[in-house]
Motif scaffolding. Structure first.
Motif, PDB file in Angstrom:
ATOM      1  N   GLY A  79      -1.395  -9.918   4.098  1.00 38.82           N
ATOM      2  CA  GLY A  79      -1.683  -8.644   4.742  1.00 38.82           C
ATOM      3  C   GLY A  79      -0.833  -7.534   4.161  1.00 38.82           C
ATOM      4  N   LEU A  80       0.445  -7.822   3.938  1.00 46.71           N
ATOM      5  CA  LEU A  80       1.350  -6.851   3.328  1.00 46.71           C
ATOM      6  C   LEU A  80       0.885  -6.512   1.918  1.00 46.71           C
ATOM      7  CD1 LEU A  80       4.071  -5.336   3.710  1.00 46.71           C
ATOM      8  CD2 LEU A  80       5.189  -7.307   2.641  1.00 46.71           C
ATOM      9  N   ALA A  81       0.466  -7.523   1.166  1.00 46.58           N
ATOM     10  CA  ALA A  81       0.012  -7.312  -0.204  1.00 46.58           C
ATOM     11  C   ALA A  81      -1.265  -6.479  -0.249  1.00 46.58           C
ATOM     12  CB  ALA A  81      -0.230  -8.655  -0.890  1.00 46.58           C
ATOM     13  N   GLY A  82      -2.064  -6.565   0.806  1.00 42.11           N
ATOM     14  CA  GLY A  82      -3.324  -5.832   0.832  1.00 42.11           C
ATOM     15  C   GLY A  82      -3.220  -4.444   1.441  1.00 42.11           C
ATOM     16  N   THR A  83      -1.991  -3.947   1.616  1.00 45.47           N
ATOM     17  CA  THR A  83      -1.789  -2.648   2.254  1.00 45.47           C
ATOM     18  C   THR A  83      -2.584  -1.537   1.585  1.00 45.47           C
ATOM     19  OG1 THR A  83       0.432  -3.223   3.014  1.00 45.47           O
ATOM     20  CG2 THR A  83      -0.077  -0.883   2.820  1.00 45.47           C
ATOM     21  N   PHE A  84      -2.576  -1.531   0.251  1.00 51.35           N
ATOM     22  CA  PHE A  84      -3.173  -0.402  -0.465  1.00 51.35           C
ATOM     23  C   PHE A  84      -4.548  -0.701  -1.046  1.00 51.35           C
ATOM     24  CE2 PHE A  84       1.467   0.153  -0.726  1.00 51.35           C
ATOM     25  CZ  PHE A  84       1.568   1.362  -0.056  1.00 51.35           C
ATOM     26  N   GLY A 199      -6.388   1.840  16.232  1.00 49.39           N
ATOM     27  CA  GLY A 199      -5.866   0.492  16.036  1.00 49.39           C
ATOM     28  C   GLY A 199      -6.984  -0.535  16.037  1.00 49.39           C
ATOM     29  N   ALA A 200      -7.954  -0.370  16.945  1.00 42.71           N
ATOM     30  CA  ALA A 200      -9.091  -1.282  16.994  1.00 42.71           C
ATOM     31  C   ALA A 200      -9.914  -1.199  15.712  1.00 42.71           C
ATOM     32  CB  ALA A 200      -9.963  -0.959  18.204  1.00 42.71           C
ATOM     33  N   LEU A 201     -10.078   0.012  15.179  1.00 40.83           N
ATOM     34  CA  LEU A 201     -10.813   0.173  13.927  1.00 40.83           C
ATOM     35  C   LEU A 201     -10.060  -0.472  12.761  1.00 40.83           C
ATOM     36  CD1 LEU A 201     -12.035   3.867  14.314  1.00 40.83           C
ATOM     37  CD2 LEU A 201     -13.422   1.793  14.461  1.00 40.83           C
ATOM     38  N   VAL A 202      -8.741  -0.346  12.766  1.00 41.17           N
ATOM     39  CA  VAL A 202      -7.928  -0.998  11.732  1.00 41.17           C
ATOM     40  C   VAL A 202      -8.066  -2.517  11.844  1.00 41.17           C
ATOM     41  CG1 VAL A 202      -5.570  -1.433  10.952  1.00 41.17           C
ATOM     42  CG2 VAL A 202      -6.296   0.903  11.501  1.00 41.17           C
ATOM     43  N   GLY A 203      -8.045  -3.030  13.079  1.00 44.64           N
ATOM     44  CA  GLY A 203      -8.267  -4.462  13.270  1.00 44.64           C
ATOM     45  C   GLY A 203      -9.635  -4.874  12.765  1.00 44.64           C
ATOM     46  N   GLY A 204     -10.617  -3.958  12.890  1.00 42.51           N
ATOM     47  CA  GLY A 204     -11.964  -4.237  12.422  1.00 42.51           C
ATOM     48  C   GLY A 204     -12.077  -4.324  10.916  1.00 42.51           C
ATOM     49  N   PHE A 205     -11.060  -3.855  10.185  1.00 44.76           N
ATOM     50  CA  PHE A 205     -11.093  -3.989   8.730  1.00 44.76           C
ATOM     51  C   PHE A 205     -11.260  -5.455   8.317  1.00 44.76           C
ATOM     52  CE2 PHE A 205      -8.251   0.000   7.878  1.00 44.76           C
ATOM     53  CZ  PHE A 205      -9.289   0.813   8.309  1.00 44.76           C
ATOM     54  N   LEU A 206     -10.684  -6.354   9.113  1.00 43.99           N
ATOM     55  CA  LEU A 206     -10.764  -7.776   8.780  1.00 43.99           C
ATOM     56  C   LEU A 206     -12.209  -8.270   8.771  1.00 43.99           C
ATOM     57  CD1 LEU A 206      -7.825  -9.317  10.874  1.00 43.99           C
ATOM     58  CD2 LEU A 206      -7.790  -8.527   8.510  1.00 43.99           C
ATOM     59  N   ILE A 207     -13.067  -7.647   9.564  1.00 41.54           N
ATOM     60  CA  ILE A 207     -14.444  -8.113   9.685  1.00 41.54           C
ATOM     61  C   ILE A 207     -15.217  -7.889   8.387  1.00 41.54           C
ATOM     62  CG2 ILE A 207     -16.578  -7.870  11.021  1.00 41.54           C
ATOM     63  CD1 ILE A 207     -14.886  -6.929  13.378  1.00 41.54           C
ATOM     64  N   GLY A 208     -14.767  -6.932   7.583  1.00 42.51           N
ATOM     65  CA  GLY A 208     -15.471  -6.675   6.339  1.00 42.51           C
ATOM     66  C   GLY A 208     -14.673  -6.982   5.086  1.00 42.51           C
ATOM     67  N   ARG A 209     -13.435  -7.377   5.238  1.00 42.40           N
ATOM     68  CA  ARG A 209     -12.532  -7.486   4.095  1.00 42.40           C
ATOM     69  C   ARG A 209     -12.960  -8.543   3.068  1.00 42.40           C
ATOM     70  NH1 ARG A 209      -6.882  -6.924   5.960  1.00 42.40           N
ATOM     71  NH2 ARG A 209      -7.453  -4.772   5.574  1.00 42.40           N
ATOM     72  N   PRO A 210     -13.180  -8.138   1.793  1.00 39.30           N
ATOM     73  CA  PRO A 210     -13.505  -9.105   0.745  1.00 39.30           C
ATOM     74  C   PRO A 210     -12.292  -9.500  -0.106  1.00 39.30           C
ATOM     75  CG  PRO A 210     -14.025  -6.922  -0.027  1.00 39.30           C
ATOM     76  CD  PRO A 210     -13.395  -6.757   1.356  1.00 39.30           C
ATOM     77  N   GLY A 240       0.749  -7.323   8.946  1.00 37.44           N
ATOM     78  CA  GLY A 240       1.168  -7.118   7.557  1.00 37.44           C
ATOM     79  C   GLY A 240       0.504  -5.895   6.954  1.00 37.44           C
ATOM     80  N   ASN A 241      -0.768  -5.686   7.297  1.00 36.65           N
ATOM     81  CA  ASN A 241      -1.513  -4.534   6.782  1.00 36.65           C
ATOM     82  C   ASN A 241      -0.879  -3.208   7.180  1.00 36.65           C
ATOM     83  OD1 ASN A 241      -4.836  -5.992   7.165  1.00 36.65           O
ATOM     84  ND2 ASN A 241      -3.452  -6.007   5.421  1.00 36.65           N
ATOM     85  N   VAL A 242      -0.376  -3.121   8.414  1.00 40.21           N
ATOM     86  CA  VAL A 242       0.132  -1.839   8.909  1.00 40.21           C
ATOM     87  C   VAL A 242       1.641  -1.695   8.744  1.00 40.21           C
ATOM     88  CG1 VAL A 242      -1.736  -1.714  10.599  1.00 40.21           C
ATOM     89  CG2 VAL A 242       0.485  -2.644  11.289  1.00 40.21           C
ATOM     90  N   ALA A 243       2.300  -2.715   8.205  1.00 41.03           N
ATOM     91  CA  ALA A 243       3.764  -2.691   8.130  1.00 41.03           C
ATOM     92  C   ALA A 243       4.282  -1.508   7.320  1.00 41.03           C
ATOM     93  CB  ALA A 243       4.276  -4.005   7.529  1.00 41.03           C
ATOM     94  N   VAL A 244       3.662  -1.241   6.173  1.00 34.85           N
ATOM     95  CA  VAL A 244       4.154  -0.167   5.305  1.00 34.85           C
ATOM     96  C   VAL A 244       3.940   1.206   5.943  1.00 34.85           C
ATOM     97  CG1 VAL A 244       3.830   0.995   3.093  1.00 34.85           C
ATOM     98  CG2 VAL A 244       3.884  -1.503   3.191  1.00 34.85           C
ATOM     99  N   VAL A 245       2.738   1.419   6.485  1.00 29.82           N
ATOM    100  CA  VAL A 245       2.462   2.711   7.116  1.00 29.82           C
ATOM    101  C   VAL A 245       3.334   2.908   8.350  1.00 29.82           C
ATOM    102  CG1 VAL A 245       0.704   4.074   8.318  1.00 29.82           C
ATOM    103  CG2 VAL A 245       0.131   2.863   6.211  1.00 29.82           C
ATOM    104  N   THR A 246       3.548   1.828   9.110  1.00 26.80           N
ATOM    105  CA  THR A 246       4.434   1.912  10.277  1.00 26.80           C
ATOM    106  C   THR A 246       5.861   2.248   9.845  1.00 26.80           C
ATOM    107  OG1 THR A 246       3.099   0.297  11.493  1.00 26.80           O
ATOM    108  CG2 THR A 246       5.349   0.654  12.259  1.00 26.80           C
TER     109      THR A 246
END
Length: 311
Positions: A79-84, A199-210, A240-246
């Motif tokens: 998740g951290l690696a996929g931040t950007f 936050g819910a929309l960010v969580g929804g990123f997982l639903i489409g993530r390739p 992990g995805n939001v760690a950098v922005v947070t």
């Protein structure tokens, strides 16, 4: 009469920035330009893979996930690696709304203005990620996201990405226009609710993530056969995805001792301009990148290609 007064009360003229048309056009142009310039090869492979390999101390793609603990660690690191990556960068738009939501609780140290909005963002994100992880393990290979099939030369898993990120992008654009006062804003007096929805929309990123590392994590969760593992892994992936922005938001709050949040709060129109502009720009990026540029890579339409991008 009461209805008219209620509608009028829902619009704060101080929160309507001047030059809304210029903000919308500028943000839209920025989103389109970003979708043209974006290099998924560099972001996914050079940055993403390098971060994951460095943190894990091994080839993250080639090495099997060994056990539950290793899987959970892999979830956070990937998740951290996929931040950007292109399926995650739009969450940067949450900085404006988090600042707005934290303004009401700003203190001299800025601590409350940091913790509260981050908590709201995390709550919305974790709820969606946990549910999808749980359901994803139960459904398993029946999900298009885990399919290796193609339809008309287009991978089925990318079709799911196009649909999901297109809808999330449109939601970002709507929220951006609403923040500017162009459309009705359901969160005009509820900035915390706006952050929860983001936050819910960010969580929804997982639903489409390739993203390949996420695909590997998803397969591991399905193979485990335990939906609780799936829920936990997806929550850690999102964190992990939001760690950098947070961390960036925390740095801004701490270095300015909360003055950045207070500066925004002092001018509702300034907050609306920042929030609306970022949401529109990154929402347009998601729609154009996933629903115009991606199909063009498979010869469905045309999209300009930069010299450093392959088709």
């Amino acid at each position: 009469m009461a209805v008219t007064e209620q509608k009028a009360a829902a619009v704060d003229p101080r929160a309507t920035p001047a030059g809304r048309g210029r903000i919308v056009l500028g943000a839209t142009a920025a989103g389109v330009l970003l979708s043209v310039l974006w290099s998924y090869e560099f972001v996914d492979h050079v940055i993403g893979d390098s971060v994951a390999n460095a943190v894990l101390g091994r080839d993250a793609k080639a090495t099997a996930i060994g056990g539950t603990l290793a899987g959970l660690v892999f979830a956070f690191v990937s998740g951290l690696a996929g931040t950007f990556t292109a399926c995650n960068i739009a969450m940067a738009a949450s900085i404006g709304p988090m600042s707005q939501a934290g303004a009401g609780g700003a203190t001299r140290t800025g601590l409350r203005s940091l913790v509260r909005p981050v908590g709201w963002l995390t709550a919305g994100m974790v709820a969606v990620a946990a549910v999808y992880g749980f359901v994803g393990v139960l459904v398993g290979d029946g999900l298009p996201q885990l399919s290796t099939a193609t339809v008309g030369g287009l991978p089925v898993r990318l079709v799911q990405s196009m649909v999901v990120f297109g809808l999330i992008g449109l939601a970002f654009v709507y929220l951006g226009l609403a923040a500017l006062g162009v459309l009705r804003d359901p969160f005009a007096h509820r900035p915390a609710a706006r952050v929860v929805v983001l936050g819910a929309l960010v969580g929804g990123f997982l639903i489409g993530r390739p993203y390949p590392l996420f695909n590997k994590l998803f397969h591991w969760a399905v193979d485990s056969g335990n939906p609780l593992y799936g829920a936990g892994a997806f929550v850690l992936q999102s964190i992990g995805n939001v760690a950098v922005v947070t961390a960036l938001f925390a740095l801004i709050v701490v270095l300015t001792r909360g003055r950045f949040v207070s500066w925004l709060a002092a001018s509702p129109s300034r907050t609306a301009a920042l929030t609306g502009g970022m949401l529109i720009a990154l929402g347009v990026f998601m729609v154009v990148y996933w629903d115009v540029r991606l199909p063009a890579m498979f010869d469905y339409g045309w999209f300009p290609t930069m010299p450093y991008n392959s088709r």
